[in-house]
Design an enzyme around this catalytic site. Sequence first.
Site, PDB file in Angstrom:
ATOM      1  N   GLU A  78      -1.560   6.839  -0.982  1.00 42.51           N
ATOM      2  CA  GLU A  78      -2.572   7.405  -0.080  1.00 42.51           C
ATOM      3  C   GLU A  78      -2.338   8.902   0.118  1.00 42.51           C
ATOM      4  O   GLU A  78      -2.250   9.395   1.250  1.00 42.51           O
ATOM      5  CB  GLU A  78      -2.611   6.631   1.254  1.00 42.51           C
ATOM      6  CG  GLU A  78      -3.028   5.188   1.035  1.00 42.51           C
ATOM      7  CD  GLU A  78      -3.393   4.407   2.290  1.00 42.51           C
ATOM      8  OE1 GLU A  78      -3.126   4.871   3.409  1.00 42.51           O
ATOM      9  OE2 GLU A  78      -3.960   3.300   2.123  1.00 42.51           O
ATOM     10  N   GLU A 124      -3.890  -2.251  -2.647  1.00 47.71           N
ATOM     11  CA  GLU A 124      -3.924  -2.751  -1.261  1.00 47.71           C
ATOM     12  C   GLU A 124      -5.332  -3.261  -0.995  1.00 47.71           C
ATOM     13  O   GLU A 124      -6.306  -2.505  -1.158  1.00 47.71           O
ATOM     14  CB  GLU A 124      -3.561  -1.654  -0.257  1.00 47.71           C
ATOM     15  CG  GLU A 124      -2.101  -1.264  -0.294  1.00 47.71           C
ATOM     16  CD  GLU A 124      -1.705  -0.260   0.776  1.00 47.71           C
ATOM     17  OE1 GLU A 124      -2.343  -0.212   1.842  1.00 47.71           O
ATOM     18  OE2 GLU A 124      -0.732   0.497   0.521  1.00 47.71           O
TER      19      GLU A 124
HETATM   20  O1  AHR Z   1      -0.823  -1.992   4.596  1.00 48.67           O
HETATM   21  C1  AHR Z   1      -0.567  -1.174   5.710  1.00 48.67           C
HETATM   22  C2  AHR Z   1      -0.809   0.295   5.408  1.00 48.67           C
HETATM   23  O2  AHR Z   1      -2.160   0.489   5.095  1.00 48.67           O
HETATM   24  C3  AHR Z   1      -0.090   0.865   4.221  1.00 48.67           C
HETATM   25  O3  AHR Z   1       1.177   1.313   4.491  1.00 48.67           O
HETATM   26  C4  AHR Z   1      -0.935   2.032   3.847  1.00 48.67           C
HETATM   27  O4  AHR Z   1      -0.846   2.354   2.481  1.00 48.67           O
HETATM   28  C5  AHR Z   1      -2.318   1.622   4.284  1.00 48.67           C
HETATM   29  O5  AHR Z   1      -2.936   2.619   4.995  1.00 48.67           O
END
Ligand code: AHR
Length: 494
Positions: free
Chosen positions: A176, A300
């Site tokens: 990110e 994710e």
């Molecule tokens: O999954 C929780 C958080 O969400 C992770 O650390 C991050 O990459 C995302 O914003």
Amino acid sequence: MTTIDVLFPEVIGTINPNLYGHFSEHIGGVIYGGIWVGEDSAVPNVNGFRTELVERFRRLRPPVLRWPGGCFAETYDWRDGIGPPAARPVTANWWYNWDGRLESNRVGTHEFVKFCRLVGARPYFAANGTSTTPLAVRDWIEYCNFPRGSTTLARRREENGDPEPFGVEYWGLGNENWGGGGNMTPETYGAAFRNYAMVASSVGRGCKFIACGPSDRDVSWTRRFLEAFFAPGHPGSAANLHGLSMHYYCGTAGEATSFSQDQWYELLAKALTMEELVVRHRAAMDTYDPERRVGLVVDEWGCWHRDGSGPSRGANLFEQQSTMRDALVAAMTLGIFNRHCDKVVMANVAQLVNNLHSLFLAQDGFLVATPNYHVFDMMKDHQGAQSVRTVVQTGRIGEVDEVTASCSVQADAALLTLVNARYSDPVEVAVHLHGGAFAGPVSRTVLTAEPAACNTFAAPDAVCPRGDALTASGCRLVQSLPAASVTCLRFGRS
Ligand code: AHR
């Protein structure tokens, strides 16, 4: 009636097993108290890892497990997590300002690789691309992957108990970076990634490097990052860019375990948005990489409800219950990946235990598998199979298709997954096979429950799949899908 046409001759591609991947970050109760209880714990454990979780997770045949973040990765120094545990530094966890937790570094590289071996998954290391140097990443690769007795770092690995290389293949370089990972522009990150990847690849022969991609709809990040990476005159090598990773969460509608019918459909509509995102980002990627050497990674994904619905009642950051509604999100999302397996090469549901969209909830000696776990179990045989085009003609409720489907074939065995998104009504479906016919009985597994049903320590099997067999012959099968359900049909194909 809903019709499902399975077109066996129209193969989309092979479903990379990594589409069924997982994610475990040093956050809240994922590592400490989740997968790790410690060797001296009264909770049964294998080398410190919760035995029951190891055994149940292993049954899913998890292909790959991402670690140690997430955002946590962006202040992580891998050197803190090696050597005698008592001598490892205690540091402030990335999430310290949210929950005040310190990081003991008790679970580091050796322990995590051990866990991966116990469950049969390959590690996917998310390296710090924000606050350490490319050299630190290079060293981590050398430490993990160099032959025994070769370099000083390889010898240090041996001194720390593992003479043989870990063979870590997947390396994320940044997380990110448009936000927590340095708040960079795509141009800044594109240049940084080229630098990291070039330095890391000097020792990372055979490694697959994954760049930080967009947040959900941000196609501009995809374009501008690739523009910077493939800069005219100084293009980065596509060999150093295995994948570009997108993150997409379905922001809650209502609460984790209580929601209206409208909120049920609202969340499912968000899940189906994944298809639009994949289509838009892959189209943008095609402009810069027409030969499709770079894969789309969704490292994710999942639902993000308000904290506090899990067993720790809010003590574990981001921990939440998962209901039948989340199970449908999981099944719909995996179906989308199956249908785009010619571009999506890896996906990692966030996160494994005691967090967002988890497969498990654990506390002290208790462990429960959520409805999401059962979806992964029911759909695991799509891994490595050939995805075939499956055309669905069905009704719509607002923005949600009543029924969604994906089908795959391995040798002469087919697996068809059907999701009925209707909150309270069954749907009649007619499945037509093209280029094959049913051979023998059809084995059916169905996951269904009240929309807000979930599994708890007191009622661990409130939501669990039931199986039976159907008789089918020829090319047509008619059946009823229960309301709010995921159905898997397995059949031989003649
Ligand atoms: O999954 C929780 C958080 O969400 C992770 O650390 C991050 O990459 C995302 O914003």
